[in-house]
Design an enzyme around this catalytic site. Sequence first.
Site, PDB file in Angstrom:
ATOM      1  N   HIS A  75       0.802  -1.221   0.000  1.00 55.26           N
ATOM      2  CA  HIS A  75       0.000   0.000   0.000  1.00 55.26           C
ATOM      3  C   HIS A  75       0.837   1.273   0.000  1.00 55.26           C
ATOM      4  O   HIS A  75       0.513   2.210   0.742  1.00 55.26           O
ATOM      5  CB  HIS A  75      -0.930   0.028   1.222  1.00 55.26           C
ATOM      6  CG  HIS A  75      -1.963  -1.048   1.236  1.00 55.26           C
ATOM      7  ND1 HIS A  75      -2.692  -1.389   2.363  1.00 55.26           N
ATOM      8  CD2 HIS A  75      -2.402  -1.878   0.254  1.00 55.26           C
ATOM      9  CE1 HIS A  75      -3.522  -2.362   2.075  1.00 55.26           C
ATOM     10  NE2 HIS A  75      -3.365  -2.695   0.798  1.00 55.26           N
TER      11      HIS A  75
HETATM   12  C1  LIG Z   1       0.022  -7.457  -4.672  1.00 52.01           C
HETATM   13  C2  LIG Z   1      -0.883  -6.319  -4.311  1.00 52.01           C
HETATM   14  C3  LIG Z   1      -2.018  -6.562  -3.532  1.00 52.01           C
HETATM   15  C4  LIG Z   1      -2.860  -5.504  -3.182  1.00 52.01           C
HETATM   16  N1  LIG Z   1      -4.063  -5.783  -2.599  1.00 52.01           N
HETATM   17  C5  LIG Z   1      -4.988  -4.795  -2.480  1.00 52.01           C
HETATM   18  C6  LIG Z   1      -6.321  -5.079  -2.091  1.00 52.01           C
HETATM   19  O1  LIG Z   1      -6.716  -6.229  -1.909  1.00 52.01           O
HETATM   20  N2  LIG Z   1      -7.192  -4.041  -1.947  1.00 52.01           N
HETATM   21  C7  LIG Z   1      -6.809  -2.756  -2.132  1.00 52.01           C
HETATM   22  O2  LIG Z   1      -7.622  -1.848  -1.923  1.00 52.01           O
HETATM   23  N3  LIG Z   1      -5.545  -2.457  -2.513  1.00 52.01           N
HETATM   24  C8  LIG Z   1      -4.649  -3.440  -2.737  1.00 52.01           C
HETATM   25  N4  LIG Z   1      -3.409  -3.156  -3.223  1.00 52.01           N
HETATM   26  C9  LIG Z   1      -3.049  -1.748  -3.442  1.00 52.01           C
HETATM   27  C10 LIG Z   1      -3.727  -1.138  -4.668  1.00 52.01           C
HETATM   28  O3  LIG Z   1      -3.773  -2.065  -5.724  1.00 52.01           O
HETATM   29  C11 LIG Z   1      -2.962   0.143  -5.055  1.00 52.01           C
HETATM   30  O4  LIG Z   1      -3.026   1.058  -3.976  1.00 52.01           O
HETATM   31  C12 LIG Z   1      -3.557   0.813  -6.284  1.00 52.01           C
HETATM   32  O5  LIG Z   1      -3.632  -0.077  -7.365  1.00 52.01           O
HETATM   33  C13 LIG Z   1      -2.688   2.015  -6.664  1.00 52.01           C
HETATM   34  O6  LIG Z   1      -3.171   2.578  -7.861  1.00 52.01           O
HETATM   35  P1  LIG Z   1      -2.286   3.590  -8.687  1.00 52.01           P
HETATM   36  O7  LIG Z   1      -3.114   4.030  -9.834  1.00 52.01           O
HETATM   37  O8  LIG Z   1      -1.724   4.612  -7.768  1.00 52.01           O
HETATM   38  O9  LIG Z   1      -1.028   2.750  -9.185  1.00 52.01           O
HETATM   39  P2  LIG Z   1      -0.968   1.412 -10.121  1.00 52.01           P
HETATM   40  O10 LIG Z   1      -2.296   0.725 -10.142  1.00 52.01           O
HETATM   41  O11 LIG Z   1       0.206   0.672  -9.651  1.00 52.01           O
HETATM   42  O12 LIG Z   1      -0.748   2.027 -11.560  1.00 52.01           O
HETATM   43  C14 LIG Z   1       0.436   2.599 -12.031  1.00 52.01           C
HETATM   44  C15 LIG Z   1       0.540   2.269 -13.515  1.00 52.01           C
HETATM   45  O13 LIG Z   1       1.561   3.050 -14.098  1.00 52.01           O
HETATM   46  C16 LIG Z   1       2.383   2.239 -14.916  1.00 52.01           C
HETATM   47  N5  LIG Z   1       3.702   2.869 -14.918  1.00 52.01           N
HETATM   48  C17 LIG Z   1       4.522   3.117 -13.877  1.00 52.01           C
HETATM   49  N6  LIG Z   1       5.631   3.777 -14.292  1.00 52.01           N
HETATM   50  C18 LIG Z   1       5.492   3.954 -15.627  1.00 52.01           C
HETATM   51  C19 LIG Z   1       6.310   4.563 -16.621  1.00 52.01           C
HETATM   52  N7  LIG Z   1       7.458   5.157 -16.332  1.00 52.01           N
HETATM   53  N8  LIG Z   1       5.870   4.530 -17.903  1.00 52.01           N
HETATM   54  C20 LIG Z   1       4.676   3.956 -18.237  1.00 52.01           C
HETATM   55  N9  LIG Z   1       3.863   3.376 -17.321  1.00 52.01           N
HETATM   56  C21 LIG Z   1       4.266   3.378 -16.031  1.00 52.01           C
HETATM   57  C22 LIG Z   1       2.342   0.875 -14.230  1.00 52.01           C
HETATM   58  O14 LIG Z   1       2.678  -0.171 -15.111  1.00 52.01           O
HETATM   59  C23 LIG Z   1       0.908   0.800 -13.760  1.00 52.01           C
HETATM   60  O15 LIG Z   1       0.043   0.263 -14.745  1.00 52.01           O
HETATM   61  C24 LIG Z   1      -2.532  -4.174  -3.576  1.00 52.01           C
HETATM   62  C25 LIG Z   1      -1.406  -3.931  -4.361  1.00 52.01           C
HETATM   63  C26 LIG Z   1      -0.596  -4.992  -4.744  1.00 52.01           C
HETATM   64  C27 LIG Z   1       0.617  -4.711  -5.615  1.00 52.01           C
END
Ligand SMILES: Cc1cc2nc3c(=O)[nH]c(=O)nc-3n(C[C@H](O)[C@H](O)[C@H](O)COP(=O)(O)OP(=O)(O)OC[C@H]3O[C@@H](n4cnc5c(N)ncnc54)[C@H](O)[C@@H]3O)c2cc1C
Length: 541
Positions: free
Chosen positions: A474
Amino acid sequence: MAETNIIETFDYVVAGAGSAGCVLANRLSADPGNRVLLLEGGGKDDWIWFHIPVGYLFAIGNPRADWMFRTAEEAGLNGRSLAYPRGKTLGGSSAINAMIYMRGQAADYDHWRKLGLKGWGWDDVLPVFKRVEDHAEGGSEFHGTGGEWRVEHPRVKWDILDRIRDAAEAAGVPKIPDFNTGDNTGSSYFQVNQKGGRRWSAARGFLKPVLTRPNLKVETGVSVDRVEVTEGRVTAVVYRKDGATHRAGVRGEAVLSAGAVGSPLILERSGIGHGERLAAHGIDVVKHLPGVGENLQDHLQIRPIYKVNGIKTLNTEYWNLVSRAMMGVNYALFRKGPLTMAPSQVGAFVKSSPQYETANLEFHFQPLSLDDWGHGLHRFGAFTASVCNLRPTSRGSIHLTGSLPEDKPDIRPNYLSTEADRQVAVDSLKWARRIVFQKPMEPYRPEEYKPGAHVASEDEMLVAAGDLGTTIFHPVGTAKMGTDDDAAAVLDDRLRVRGIDGLRVIDASVMPAITSGNTNSPTIMIADKGAEMMLGDARGR
Ligand SMILES: Cc1cc2nc3c(=O)[nH]c(=O)nc-3n(C[C@H](O)[C@H](O)[C@H](O)COP(=O)(O)OP(=O)(O)OC[C@H]3O[C@@H](n4cnc5c(N)ncnc54)[C@H](O)[C@@H]3O)c2cc1C
């Protein structure tokens, strides 16, 4: 490396198609007059394990799905470095996560508002949670229907988990029907982001239905390097694909949605961050913003394991060939059974001590045990009582180690670096024992396998917490919102990067303080609200 001139200009360029990026692509392209480019580092989500719920077992630690980051060696974890998984495909971490639907507590958002962030109190965000939601039970005071974000009840029940809830009740933890009403104190089954036994990632919910829009262009397999800023305004996003460098022109705004690890790195490569740090990597300073990459907060899960007898657990079912075969049949025919399982089905929220105003511990009870994710299940019957401190006071950082996108980040969560967090860690291990050794569990003769009954003093428990602790995935806060007088603020409360026009960060990095629960649905809420702000500001221009 070959470099192209700008050949296409977009109203909005979104970097990262994760939980937040998929919501943004959907909302920003709803008006056919807006041209939107969505850039994703991973590939398409056309792998079966992105869709069958237990796929996280194969996705975590697999470079096809995971960025394979690692933390530095952590003093609080007795010198261990941790794998730090982040999803790398359309849907981002929502394509590999544990699917738990959790909003956090009303007090989290009211705290954000008290910090001076207008529009972020519980009363403000509850309508956003509801409008994006499609809850299996229908609409109510706390839930919405008709939105893209599907929420269902789990499709599998375990006697062992019901007995654990009985034990928690005997220890004073009430059984409650729903964790998502603003107060999550109590025990319940987690609700999940699934539809009919399949994972419901942000890509499935928000992106797939709009991929046919002619004004939305999605590029996968690209590496976003930086944004270009001319006279204080973002004019292009620079990215690499197939060995060439490309520049997408930005007419309206660029949005960084690369997650709490990716977004601060793109800011730093763009010259936006702590001036001295950037200069040390030979990066020209565009804007000195010392808070970029700071304020990292994460939930550290401590994972006590208990052996049990005379009751089913996934360990025993998995190692029995007949019941393992039945799991596959049950899924193929009915989309039911352990293959639909989030790793944790039952949760409990409690206070580690009365000084906390709301629950500050979250238990994730799992009817299984393993040495670590990526390792096989134990062959003996056991469950795991994972427990995490929901509002740690330790703060870490994520920064560049070099100026190139392929340079690995320096990730330092600094777990257990404050006295308060060390005390909560000790108290959380005591709480696990308090629940497990209640009368309803006696018939199953629970025996603490880890850390083990020999760990008795608070000092020993602290060492055990450092040995057993690992991320619960997280990370947030590395480009936080804050008020004008907060020197560490990277964004204002409309998610605009301070001092740069046409640039926002919209993802988990924006949280000033971590929410008291799992972070995916709060991130989706932030993205929906952020898109509304962007479209509203564009109308006002
Ligand atoms: C294993 C795991 C289990 C989890 N379990 C839960 C759960 O059960 N419930 C819950 O609420 N939360 C859970 N979480 C946390 C939750 O999934 C994250 O807080 C949430 O997905 C974050 O969203 P985000 O959009 O900030 O980032 P992300 O969803 O990580 O998105 C970032 C995106 O940007 C892309 N990216 C990064 N850098 C670059 C770059 N330089 N160029 C191009 N693309 C790039 C990545 O590939 C990714 O697709 C979990 C996370 C993980 C990893």
